[in-house]
Design a protein around this motif. Structure first.
Motif, short mmCIF file in Angstrom:
data_model
loop_
_atom_site.label_atom_id
_atom_site.label_comp_id
_atom_site.label_asym_id
_atom_site.label_seq_id
_atom_site.Cartn_x
_atom_site.Cartn_y
_atom_site.Cartn_z
N LEU A 67 -62.03 -46.32 23.22
CA LEU A 67 -62.13 -47.77 23.43
C LEU A 67 -61.58 -48.54 22.23
N ASN A 68 -61.87 -48.06 21.02
CA ASN A 68 -61.34 -48.71 19.83
C ASN A 68 -59.82 -48.64 19.80
N ASP A 69 -59.25 -47.48 20.18
CA ASP A 69 -57.79 -47.35 20.23
C ASP A 69 -57.20 -48.31 21.25
N GLU A 70 -57.84 -48.41 22.42
CA GLU A 70 -57.38 -49.34 23.45
C GLU A 70 -57.45 -50.79 22.96
N ALA A 71 -58.52 -51.13 22.27
CA ALA A 71 -58.67 -52.50 21.75
C ALA A 71 -57.59 -52.79 20.71
N ASP A 72 -57.32 -51.83 19.84
CA ASP A 72 -56.25 -52.02 18.84
C ASP A 72 -54.90 -52.19 19.52
N ARG A 73 -54.64 -51.38 20.53
CA ARG A 73 -53.38 -51.47 21.26
C ARG A 73 -53.27 -52.85 21.94
N GLY A 74 -54.36 -53.31 22.52
CA GLY A 74 -54.36 -54.62 23.16
C GLY A 74 -54.11 -55.75 22.17
N ARG A 75 -54.71 -55.65 20.99
CA ARG A 75 -54.48 -56.68 19.96
C ARG A 75 -53.03 -56.70 19.51
N ARG A 76 -52.44 -55.50 19.34
CA ARG A 76 -51.02 -55.44 18.93
C ARG A 76 -50.13 -56.05 20.01
N GLU A 77 -50.42 -55.75 21.27
CA GLU A 77 -49.63 -56.31 22.38
C GLU A 77 -49.78 -57.82 22.43
N ARG A 78 -51.00 -58.31 22.24
CA ARG A 78 -51.24 -59.75 22.22
C ARG A 78 -50.44 -60.41 21.09
N ASP A 79 -50.47 -59.81 19.91
CA ASP A 79 -49.76 -60.38 18.77
C ASP A 79 -48.25 -60.36 18.98
N ARG A 80 -47.72 -59.27 19.58
CA ARG A 80 -46.28 -59.21 19.88
C ARG A 80 -45.90 -60.29 20.88
N THR A 81 -46.74 -60.50 21.88
CA THR A 81 -46.46 -61.50 22.90
C THR A 81 -46.45 -62.89 22.28
N GLU A 82 -47.43 -63.19 21.45
CA GLU A 82 -47.47 -64.50 20.79
C GLU A 82 -46.27 -64.69 19.87
#
Length: 96
Positions: A67-82
């Motif tokens: 879950l922590n890995d998934e959350a980190d991946r989601g944050r990176r994707e969010r930051d790339r999108t922004e």
């Protein structure tokens, strides 16, 4: 490209990443031995249950790590999108 069009383009690009199912399975179930122990548990039953609880701990730790890995991946994707949106909004034509 207008800011609105860039935003919708980014949503289309990001949507597949957001739609991917989590690779984390459901959380492990707590061991059932705790329900069966009661006040008359002998040392063998407690030892058996302790082994089950230790196994549960290992499985839960793996699940939490996932879950922590998934959350980190989601944050990176969010930051790339922004970042992409910011790039296009500031007049960029080819944004990473």
């Amino acid at each position: 490209m207008s800011l609105r069009a860039a935003f919708f383009a980014l949503l289309l690009i990001a949507s597949p990443a957001l739609a991917q199912p989590s690779r984390c399975t459901t959380p492990p179930r707590p061991p059932g031995c705790l329900e069966r122990l009661g006040s008359t548990a002998d040392s063998q039953a407690v030892a058996y249950c302790r082994a089950e609880v230790n196994d549960y701990r290992r499985r839960m730790d793996r699940y939490i790590d996932c879950l922590n890995d998934e959350a980190d991946r989601g944050r990176r994707e969010r930051d790339r999108t922004e970042s992409r949106l910011d790039c296009y909004a500031s007049g960029g034509n080819i944004c990473p």
